[in-house]
Every structure is written in structure tokens, then in C-alpha cells.
Design a protein around this motif. Sequence first.
Motif, mmCIF file in Angstrom:
data_model
loop_
_atom_site.group_PDB
_atom_site.id
_atom_site.type_symbol
_atom_site.label_atom_id
_atom_site.label_comp_id
_atom_site.label_asym_id
_atom_site.label_seq_id
_atom_site.Cartn_x
_atom_site.Cartn_y
_atom_site.Cartn_z
ATOM 1 N N ARG A 174 3.664 24.940 -16.017
ATOM 2 C CA ARG A 174 2.737 24.462 -14.994
ATOM 3 C C ARG A 174 3.420 23.516 -14.011
ATOM 4 N NH1 ARG A 174 -1.920 22.595 -19.036
ATOM 5 N NH2 ARG A 174 -0.072 22.361 -20.327
ATOM 6 N N ARG A 175 2.991 23.605 -12.758
ATOM 7 C CA ARG A 175 3.501 22.703 -11.728
ATOM 8 C C ARG A 175 2.675 21.422 -11.761
ATOM 9 N NH1 ARG A 175 2.836 23.018 -5.460
ATOM 10 N NH2 ARG A 175 4.019 21.157 -4.925
ATOM 11 N N VAL A 176 3.323 20.331 -12.146
ATOM 12 C CA VAL A 176 2.676 19.025 -12.282
ATOM 13 C C VAL A 176 3.166 18.118 -11.157
ATOM 14 C CG1 VAL A 176 2.334 17.028 -13.798
ATOM 15 C CG2 VAL A 176 2.609 19.322 -14.793
ATOM 16 N N VAL A 177 2.237 17.393 -10.534
ATOM 17 C CA VAL A 177 2.590 16.429 -9.493
ATOM 18 C C VAL A 177 2.120 15.040 -9.916
ATOM 19 C CG1 VAL A 177 2.662 18.077 -7.589
ATOM 20 C CG2 VAL A 177 0.496 16.965 -8.166
ATOM 21 N N LEU A 178 2.895 14.037 -9.516
ATOM 22 C CA LEU A 178 2.590 12.633 -9.817
ATOM 23 C C LEU A 178 2.197 11.927 -8.535
ATOM 24 C CD1 LEU A 178 2.639 10.238 -11.859
ATOM 25 C CD2 LEU A 178 5.011 9.885 -11.158
ATOM 26 N N LEU A 179 1.002 11.362 -8.505
ATOM 27 C CA LEU A 179 0.531 10.576 -7.369
ATOM 28 C C LEU A 179 1.071 9.154 -7.557
ATOM 29 C CD1 LEU A 179 -3.197 10.207 -6.227
ATOM 30 C CD2 LEU A 179 -1.569 8.339 -6.235
ATOM 31 N N SER A 180 1.958 8.756 -6.655
ATOM 32 C CA SER A 180 2.482 7.393 -6.705
ATOM 33 C C SER A 180 3.426 7.167 -5.534
ATOM 34 C CB SER A 180 3.237 7.140 -8.003
ATOM 35 O OG SER A 180 3.708 5.818 -8.040
ATOM 36 N N PRO A 181 3.162 6.143 -4.794
ATOM 37 C CA PRO A 181 2.032 5.213 -4.764
ATOM 38 C C PRO A 181 0.979 5.649 -3.742
ATOM 39 C CG PRO A 181 3.812 4.312 -3.465
ATOM 40 C CD PRO A 181 4.292 5.642 -4.006
ATOM 41 N N MET A 182 -0.049 4.829 -3.641
ATOM 42 C CA MET A 182 -1.190 5.040 -2.735
ATOM 43 C C MET A 182 -1.510 3.705 -2.087
ATOM 44 S SD MET A 182 -3.934 6.854 -1.791
ATOM 45 C CE MET A 182 -5.108 6.192 -0.632
ATOM 46 N N ALA A 183 -1.799 3.721 -0.786
ATOM 47 C CA ALA A 183 -2.195 2.474 -0.110
ATOM 48 C C ALA A 183 -3.162 2.768 1.027
ATOM 49 C CB ALA A 183 -0.972 1.739 0.437
ATOM 50 N N VAL A 184 -4.112 1.860 1.185
ATOM 51 C CA VAL A 184 -5.027 1.839 2.329
ATOM 52 C C VAL A 184 -4.903 0.450 2.931
ATOM 53 C CG1 VAL A 184 -7.436 1.973 3.088
ATOM 54 C CG2 VAL A 184 -6.622 3.465 1.241
ATOM 55 N N THR A 185 -4.733 0.382 4.240
ATOM 56 C CA THR A 185 -4.595 -0.922 4.874
ATOM 57 C C THR A 185 -5.744 -1.844 4.442
ATOM 58 O OG1 THR A 185 -4.156 -2.047 6.964
ATOM 59 C CG2 THR A 185 -5.793 -0.294 7.023
ATOM 60 N N THR A 186 -5.422 -3.068 4.152
ATOM 61 C CA THR A 186 -6.374 -4.015 3.572
ATOM 62 C C THR A 186 -7.668 -4.128 4.373
ATOM 63 O OG1 THR A 186 -4.500 -5.236 2.671
ATOM 64 C CG2 THR A 186 -6.598 -6.384 2.728
ATOM 65 N N ALA A 187 -7.580 -4.128 5.692
ATOM 66 C CA ALA A 187 -8.769 -4.278 6.529
ATOM 67 C C ALA A 187 -9.736 -3.100 6.418
ATOM 68 C CB ALA A 187 -8.355 -4.452 7.999
ATOM 69 N N ARG A 188 -9.276 -1.982 5.832
ATOM 70 C CA ARG A 188 -10.119 -0.784 5.751
ATOM 71 C C ARG A 188 -10.536 -0.439 4.320
ATOM 72 N NH1 ARG A 188 -9.741 2.303 10.590
ATOM 73 N NH2 ARG A 188 -11.573 3.351 9.722
ATOM 74 N N HIS A 189 -10.279 -1.359 3.370
ATOM 75 C CA HIS A 189 -10.710 -1.125 1.988
ATOM 76 C C HIS A 189 -12.220 -0.959 1.933
ATOM 77 C CE1 HIS A 189 -7.029 -2.872 -0.360
ATOM 78 N NE2 HIS A 189 -6.698 -1.899 0.463
ATOM 79 N N GLY A 190 -12.670 -0.115 1.026
ATOM 80 C CA GLY A 190 -14.094 0.067 0.801
ATOM 81 C C GLY A 190 -14.768 1.061 1.717
ATOM 82 N N GLU A 191 -14.014 1.720 2.594
ATOM 83 C CA GLU A 191 -14.600 2.682 3.525
ATOM 84 C C GLU A 191 -14.508 4.126 3.027
ATOM 85 O OE1 GLU A 191 -13.253 2.236 7.577
ATOM 86 O OE2 GLU A 191 -13.184 0.053 7.387
#
Length: 179
Positions: free
Chosen positions: A77-94
Motif C-alpha cells: 500500500r502507498r502510505v503518506v505521512l502528513l507533517s507538518p501543517m500550519a495555518v497562519t495564527t490570525a486565521r485559526h478557527g476558520e
Amino acid sequence: MIYAEDLSPNDTAPTQLFADTFTASEGEAEGALIGDLVTNLLQDRTTDGTQVFTAADGGTLVAAVLFSPMPYSDDPRRVVLLSPMAVTTARHGEGIGQALITHALTTLRAQGAEVAITYGSPVFYGKTGFAPLTEAIAPAPQPLSFPHGWIGQSLTDAPLTPLKGTPSCVAALNDPQYW
């Protein structure tokens, strides 16, 4: 919101996004550490298969996520690793992060990826289908500091069954400090 795959070879905006976001949430040392990780992942992506997905609003980068191959020695199986992830701080929670991950997983699924794994917040990533894993289901490539953060999902219609063999990750992530 505009979603894109890949970047121009000299684009440093994702590195700055990750450095700024992790500095704001975890402190300057963590911001520098993750900024360096992203720099290394971006430099190696043409040879190791790492893919970059971004979200921009009005021409400004607001989120990015990287997926790298994580093959298991005895599993086709083709496995992928998500790392890293970021959302600009001012847009968190959207919901930008979840929308970007959903976009990326759809693209990866269409490219033949069968399993996605990450090491992070089960609450955040659970919103996009990730669920807790044990190392009996998916051994990690390095010892895990927080085993409760080892999460994954099948990208096919079949349930996730144990992955066979020893996993390997790209060189930039093959360092115990990230695990």
C-alpha cells in the motif's frame, strides 16, 4: 480561497508561515525547528516525493501542509505521512486547515495513496477523518513521545488493516526530535 499543489522552486513563503505559526504557539525554538524542517522538506521534495499543498486568500499564503511517502517494507500500500501543517495564527478557527487537508487527501487519493498517517492532535485531525492508531496497526518510523497523537485513516473504501513491515520516512523527518 485558492488551493494549490506544489510551489515554485525558490518559494520560501511556506517556511516563513511555519516558523511564524509555530513560534506564536510553541515559542521561538520550536518555530526555528519547524522552519528548518520545512526548508529541508522543500529542498528534498523533487527527489523524495514530498508534496506541498497550500491555501491562499487574496494572494496571501494562509495555510500549508506537506505529505511525504512513508513506505512499509512488506506492504504494497502507498502510505503518506502528513507533517507538518500550519495555518497562519490570525486565521485559526476558520476551518481553513480542515479544508486544505480535505483538498490534499482528495488529491492524494486520486494519485493512488491508500493510507494517510499523521502525528498530532486527534481532535484537530479527527475533523478530517483521522482516528487513533496503535503501533500494532501502523508502526512508527521513530519512537513516539506522545503515542496518543499517532493517528491515521484509510483513503480507500476498505478499512485500515495492519501495515506490514518496517516503516521508513523521508530523511528530513527521520530524526527523533520530531517524534
